[in-house]
Design an enzyme around this catalytic site. Structure first.
Site, short mmCIF file in Angstrom:
data_model
loop_
_atom_site.label_atom_id
_atom_site.label_comp_id
_atom_site.label_asym_id
_atom_site.label_seq_id
_atom_site.Cartn_x
_atom_site.Cartn_y
_atom_site.Cartn_z
N LYS A 1 0.85 -1.20 0.00
CA LYS A 1 0.00 0.00 0.00
C LYS A 1 0.88 1.24 0.00
O LYS A 1 1.93 1.27 0.67
CB LYS A 1 -0.90 -0.03 1.24
CG LYS A 1 -1.99 1.05 1.25
CD LYS A 1 -2.85 0.93 2.49
CE LYS A 1 -4.00 1.93 2.48
NZ LYS A 1 -4.86 1.81 3.69
N SER B 1 -9.70 1.62 2.56
CA SER B 1 -8.87 2.41 1.68
C SER B 1 -7.78 1.60 0.97
O SER B 1 -7.20 2.09 0.02
CB SER B 1 -8.22 3.54 2.47
OG SER B 1 -7.34 3.01 3.44
N SER C 1 -9.90 -0.54 6.76
CA SER C 1 -9.29 -0.37 5.43
C SER C 1 -8.60 -1.60 4.85
O SER C 1 -8.25 -1.60 3.67
CB SER C 1 -8.30 0.79 5.45
OG SER C 1 -8.99 2.01 5.48
#
Lengths: 89, 436
Positions: free
Chosen positions: B37, B112, B136
């Protein structure tokens, strides 16, 4: 109720810049969000945050750190090993 | 030492940056591609947090989890798309454009960590890291049909994770199955002196599928209440029936703090964000600020132009919640609610081994469906935020499909007892695959 004046004030405190055209949108949204937050009102104010955790301390000893050229590599403007910032006054 | 090529097609826009010829070393993960990420610092690889304010930022050091992955031989193949600074449930707030869901490209992948989930679900990589502040990792795992683990607070070092809400977030693994999540977790868990909240709790465990018989599973009423899509409720009830048929005991329970948890979560995360994001001023990193302007004008103009709207909205909400006259009304009450959430988990988990329910109240939204109304977007996190407030581990594992879209089954456990939720998820997954 969050007024457009409140939005201006908070936007200024937070340094995020607000356009005139955004004032109504933000004040409407913040009003609805704070209405939702009102569910918290019936709770007591918690004065301690630690819960059952305890702080882990370490010796304050000198260890290798990032070389200053690496720390400066991403800076916008530098001068003689310092980072240049806007003027305060 | 080896190197590989990584030039994938990326039809879902899972990546912001790819490393075309990543190198790797010997080790248990030698040559295994792992996607990261884009809020986890990677030395020499641009790290943007999905924000224009960090465009061009090249971290001078690796996050601790990256050091551990490299040491295990993994190939870091790229940085995945995400909601800007992790602030969202759909990956649509990225400054680099949305990621789409590999199951249906008219839908969002969740957020996310949407890029990480899409990269795994599409088969571009076997493993990815995400971060989970209020769901997330679990939300995109649920929406994309993969497995995602939010570890106990403190079990994985946050050193090098670009902070959004420090007291809530953890880095965790995402993979196509529970074994994969367990494999990556064994590499990244453990103590790191550079994170003062890091605990000395390494993970060396092989998932065991022989745990359902006699397992006590707490089922909170609140996880099946209003706001949860009836079809999701039905699918997850079916998952619980499978657990029951394997010998688990389903025990209804109540989590009264749920009525406060979402509001408390948003007060706390926006408050922490307003402080954490103060560092993005264009002086030390990212596109340069105009140093000819006055201090406040320069910062306001710069942050207005480089932050997206949701980030500015959350910074303002947090600034408001912490401002004079409102601190007691919002922040301190949110802390009281947080304590209630912790106590609910503690009480329930003395009576049961694990707690289970849906991960998300619905299947993946259509692109654009939730972007107009921030409060509606926030409400989607209702079932995931309690684990972050309490600091307990939680895993999402696929449990069925609705309208050809995956549904996630969420299993939560006691602090530092990832082994128990991983075993339960593994047993369930094996039964879904082979048992029926």
């Amino acid at each position: 109720m969050v007024t457009e004046k409140d939005v201006m004030h908070v936007g200024k405190l937070a340094d995020v810049g607000i356009d005139e055209s955004e004032l109504k949108e933000f004040s409407d949204q913040f009003t609805r969000i704070l209405d939702y937050f009102a569910v918290l009102e019936e709770l007591p104010e918690e004065r301690t945050h630690a819960g059952d955790l305890h702080t882990i301390l370490r010796e304050d000893s000198i260890t290798p750190s990032l070389p200053s050229e690496d720390a400066l590599r991403n800076a916008g403007e530098t001068e003689e090993g310092y980072i240049k910032a806007p003027r305060v006054m | 030492m080896g190197s590989m090529t990584f030039h994938p097609e990326d039809p879902y826009h899972a990546f912001i940056t790819t490393v075309r010829d990543p190198e790797y070393t010997e080790g248990p993960l030698s040559g295994v591609p792992v996607a990261i990420k884009d809020n986890i610092s990677t030395s020499g690889i641009e790290t943007t947090c999905g924000s224009a304010i960090l465009r061009g930022y090249i971290p001078p050091y690796d996050a601790h989890v990256i050091t551990l992955l490299r040491r295990a031989g993994a190939a870091i193949v790229g940085k995945t798309n995400m909601d800007e600074f992790g602030m969202g449930t759909t990956t649509e707030s990225s400054a680099f454009g949305p990621t789409t869901n590999p199951n249906d490209s008219s839908r969002v992948p969740g957020g996310s960590s949407g890029g990480s989930a899409a990269a795994v679900a599409a088969g571009m990589v076997p493993y990815a890291l995400g971060s989970d502040t209020g769901g997330s990792i679990r939300c995109p795992a649920s929406f994309c049909g993969i497995v995602g683990l939010k570890p106990s607070y403190g079990r994985v070092s946050r050193f090098g994770l670009i902070a959004y809400a420090n007291s809530l977030e953890q880095i965790g693994p995402m993979a196509r199955d529970v074994s994969g999540v367990s494999r990556i977790f064994s590499v990244i868990a453990g103590h790191d002196p550079r994170d003062a909240t890091s605990a000395d709790r390494p993970y060396n465990h092989e998932p065991d599928s022989d745990v359902m018989d006699g397992l006590k599973i707490g089922i909170p009423d609140e996880y099946f209440g209003e706001g949860v899509d009836p079809a999701v409720r039905e699918t997850v009830t079916g998952a619980l029936d499978i657990c029951s048929s394997m010998g688990a005991e389903l025990i209804p329970c109540r989590m009264p703090s749920m009525q406060y948890s979402l509001a408390a979560y948003y007060v706390i995360c926006t408050s922490e964000a307003s402080s954490n994001l103060a560092r993005f001023d264009g002086i030390r990193y990212g596109p340069a600020v105009n140093t000819k302007k006055r201090w406040h004008d320069a910062f306001s103009d710069y942050r207005h132009d480089h932050f997206g709207k949701e980030v500015r909205r959350r910074i303002m909400l947090g600034t408001f919640a912490l401002s004079e006259g409102y601190y007691g009304r919002y922040y301190q009450k949110a802390q009281a609610a947080r304590r209630m959430v912790r106590e609910d988990f503690r009480r329930i988990l003395t009576q049961v081994d694990i707690i289970a329910g849906p991960t998300m109240p619905t299947i993946a939204y259509r692109l654009g469906e939730k972007t107009k109304d921030p409060l509606q977007m926030y409400l989607a996190d209702i079932l995931t935020v309690p684990a972050n407030l309490a600091g307990v581990p939680a895993i999402s594992v696929p449990c069925g499909m609705i309208e050809k879209m995956p549904v996630g089954f969420q299993i939560m456990g006691s602090n530092f007892h990832e082994e128990a939720i991983i075993d339960a998820a593994y047993a369930f997954e094996q039964e879904m695959k082979h048992g029926r």
